[in-house]
Design a protein around this motif. Structure first.
Motif, mmCIF file in Angstrom:
data_model
loop_
_atom_site.group_PDB
_atom_site.id
_atom_site.type_symbol
_atom_site.label_atom_id
_atom_site.label_comp_id
_atom_site.label_asym_id
_atom_site.label_seq_id
_atom_site.Cartn_x
_atom_site.Cartn_y
_atom_site.Cartn_z
ATOM 1 N N GLY A 138 11.048 30.836 -9.379
ATOM 2 C CA GLY A 138 11.825 31.890 -9.891
ATOM 3 C C GLY A 138 13.281 31.449 -10.406
ATOM 4 N N GLY A 139 13.568 30.400 -10.670
ATOM 5 C CA GLY A 139 14.663 29.962 -11.193
ATOM 6 C C GLY A 139 14.755 29.819 -12.751
ATOM 7 N N PRO A 140 15.678 29.197 -13.424
ATOM 8 C CA PRO A 140 15.712 29.308 -14.774
ATOM 9 C C PRO A 140 14.974 28.137 -15.417
ATOM 10 N N THR A 141 14.610 28.082 -16.772
ATOM 11 C CA THR A 141 14.345 27.260 -17.381
ATOM 12 C C THR A 141 15.288 26.539 -18.521
ATOM 13 N N TRP A 142 14.618 25.210 -18.980
ATOM 14 C CA TRP A 142 15.424 24.787 -20.180
ATOM 15 C C TRP A 142 14.747 23.723 -20.979
ATOM 16 N N ASN A 143 15.148 23.083 -22.031
ATOM 17 C CA ASN A 143 14.343 22.447 -22.876
ATOM 18 C C ASN A 143 14.721 21.015 -22.394
ATOM 19 N N ALA A 288 22.743 30.233 -12.538
ATOM 20 C CA ALA A 288 21.355 29.910 -13.317
ATOM 21 C C ALA A 288 21.522 28.988 -14.411
ATOM 22 N N ASN A 289 22.836 29.612 -15.192
ATOM 23 C CA ASN A 289 23.138 28.964 -16.444
ATOM 24 C C ASN A 289 23.831 27.434 -16.213
ATOM 25 N N ASP A 290 24.498 27.620 -15.336
ATOM 26 C CA ASP A 290 25.380 26.181 -15.073
ATOM 27 C C ASP A 290 24.283 25.039 -14.445
ATOM 28 N N PHE A 291 23.547 25.662 -13.637
ATOM 29 C CA PHE A 291 22.254 24.615 -13.009
ATOM 30 C C PHE A 291 21.621 24.137 -13.963
ATOM 31 N N ALA A 292 21.034 24.942 -14.963
ATOM 32 C CA ALA A 292 20.301 24.241 -16.215
ATOM 33 C C ALA A 292 20.974 23.270 -16.894
ATOM 34 N N LYS A 293 22.368 23.604 -17.027
ATOM 35 C CA LYS A 293 22.975 22.609 -17.833
ATOM 36 C C LYS A 293 23.290 21.395 -17.100
ATOM 37 N N ALA A 294 23.510 21.312 -15.856
ATOM 38 C CA ALA A 294 23.624 20.311 -15.205
ATOM 39 C C ALA A 294 22.564 19.423 -14.861
ATOM 40 N N MET A 295 21.323 20.138 -14.931
ATOM 41 C CA MET A 295 20.164 19.293 -14.780
ATOM 42 C C MET A 295 19.693 18.486 -16.109
ATOM 43 N N VAL A 296 20.156 18.987 -17.357
ATOM 44 C CA VAL A 296 19.777 18.391 -18.308
ATOM 45 C C VAL A 296 21.001 17.310 -18.537
ATOM 46 N N LYS A 297 22.294 17.580 -17.961
ATOM 47 C CA LYS A 297 23.084 16.407 -17.975
ATOM 48 C C LYS A 297 22.738 15.319 -17.135
ATOM 49 N N MET A 298 22.331 15.608 -15.834
ATOM 50 C CA MET A 298 21.932 14.733 -14.947
ATOM 51 C C MET A 298 20.595 13.858 -15.398
ATOM 52 N N GLY A 299 19.853 14.558 -16.224
ATOM 53 C CA GLY A 299 18.636 14.071 -16.806
ATOM 54 C C GLY A 299 18.642 13.137 -17.833
ATOM 55 N N GLY A 300 20.164 12.978 -18.305
ATOM 56 C CA GLY A 300 20.693 12.116 -19.442
ATOM 57 C C GLY A 300 21.092 10.661 -18.802
ATOM 58 N N LEU A 301 20.967 10.615 -17.395
ATOM 59 C CA LEU A 301 21.433 9.404 -16.891
ATOM 60 C C LEU A 301 20.510 8.165 -17.426
ATOM 61 N N MET A 302 20.897 7.209 -17.814
ATOM 62 C CA MET A 302 19.938 6.119 -18.495
ATOM 63 C C MET A 302 20.280 4.790 -17.508
#
Length: 319
Positions: A138-143, A288-302
């Motif tokens: 039930g949460g947000p989605t993101w690219n 929801a908006n902040d969570f999605a942005k933060a997940m993209v940001k965390m997903g960029g950790l290399m």
């Protein structure tokens, strides 16, 4: 605690300037557009089945993604099994008692390999699966940015050192996230993943029996299934209002002093995060908006430059 928390906030900008924050240069939402165009559909299908069978699995996959990315980047190192000559991260203290869902990633990988052999990394599968887990609950989605590679190494010591624990203070949470280039706002939003899932009695017993900043009725309810001795593995929902719905109830609970873990309630305990927690508790869209942005940001950790990587054919072992 308040002074230490404030000092951590003041140092945050400087820390982010000094650290390589998220290295997303090689990632793209269209990475598999030609080589494996159906990968997102496959991941979504398997995740939908898994969550329908056991809603808690959605929370587990979100946690799996977090615990992977926080240890040397999003490189699927957490998926590597121990062998006679190799010790991975699965049985590190921070993971052994709280991370699950490996078989779901295996099921996705099997289907992806059948469709696009040797093409899609396990790290990308975990990133896609975590996005779908949030959305299916039930949460947000993101690219999702894609193009990660899988590490051929793992670090149990880094898992123990880098992952925040259930007893973490507010200041230590800010510092741990800052060390990954994630802001205090990112930390507060990402903590909202605890709006779904369960925790073992072992991790919240000290809070429900010994902390003053807890709702008495809530503490008494949790004590029914978490005695002062024994029952370490008994589970309780992070959010007992809507335990399997990805919403903003986590923050409403914090305002009411109904955070399950010590580290949860630390976000609303007289520190700078209080204001944001209040905003999230009253504005589900903002969270929801902040969570999605933060997940993209965390997903960029290399992983660090020079780390040996590949696209694993089996997520549990190197090729």
């Amino acid at each position: 605690m308040g002074t230490s928390f404030a000092r951590s906030f003041a140092l945050l900008a400087l820390l982010c300037l000094l650290l390589p924050c998220h290295g997303k240069g090689k990632l793209s939402t269209k990475f598999y557009a030609k080589s494996c165009s159906g990968v997102a559909t496959i991941v979504r299908s398997v995740m939908a089945q898994a969550v329908a069978k056991e809603p808690r699995m959605g929370a587990s996959i979100i946690r799996l993604f977090f615990h992977d990315c926080f240890v040397n980047g999003c490189d699927a190192s957490i998926l590597l099994d121990d062998t006679a000559t190799f010790t991975g991260e699965k049985n590190a203290g921070a993971n052994a008692n709280s991370v699950r869902g490996y078989e779901v990633i295996d099921a996705i990988k099997t289907q992806v390999e059948a469709a696009c052999n040797g093409t899609v990394s396990c790290a990308d599968i975990v990133a896609l699966a975590s996005r779908d887990a949030v959305n299916l609950l039930g949460g947000p989605t993101w690219n999702v940015q894609l193009g990660r590679k899988d590490s051929r190494t793992a670090s149990p010591s880094a898992a123990n050192a880098n992952l925040p624990g259930p007893g973490s203070s507010a200041a230590s949470l800010v510092s741990a996230f800052a060390a990954k280039g994630l802001s205090a706002r990112d930390m507060t939003a990402l903590s909202g993943a605890h709006t779904v899932g369960r925790a073992r009695c072992l991790f919240f017993r000290g809070r429900i029996y010994g902390e003053p900043n807890i709702n008495a009725t809530f503490a008494a309810a949790r004590q029914q299934t978490c005695p002062q001795s024994g029952g370490d593995g008994n589970l309780a929902p992070f959010d007992d209002q809507t335990p399997d719905a990805f919403d903003n109830a986590y923050y409403t609970n914090l305002v009411a002093q109904r955070g399950l873990l010590h580290s949860d309630q630390e976000l609303f305990n007289g520190g700078p995060a209080d204001a944001l927690v209040r905003k999230y508790s009253g504005n589900a869209g903002m969270f929801a908006n902040d969570f999605a942005k933060a997940m993209v940001k965390m997903g960029g950790l290399m992983p660090a430059s020079g780390t040996p990587t590949e696209v694993r054919l089996n997520c549990r072992k190197v090729n």
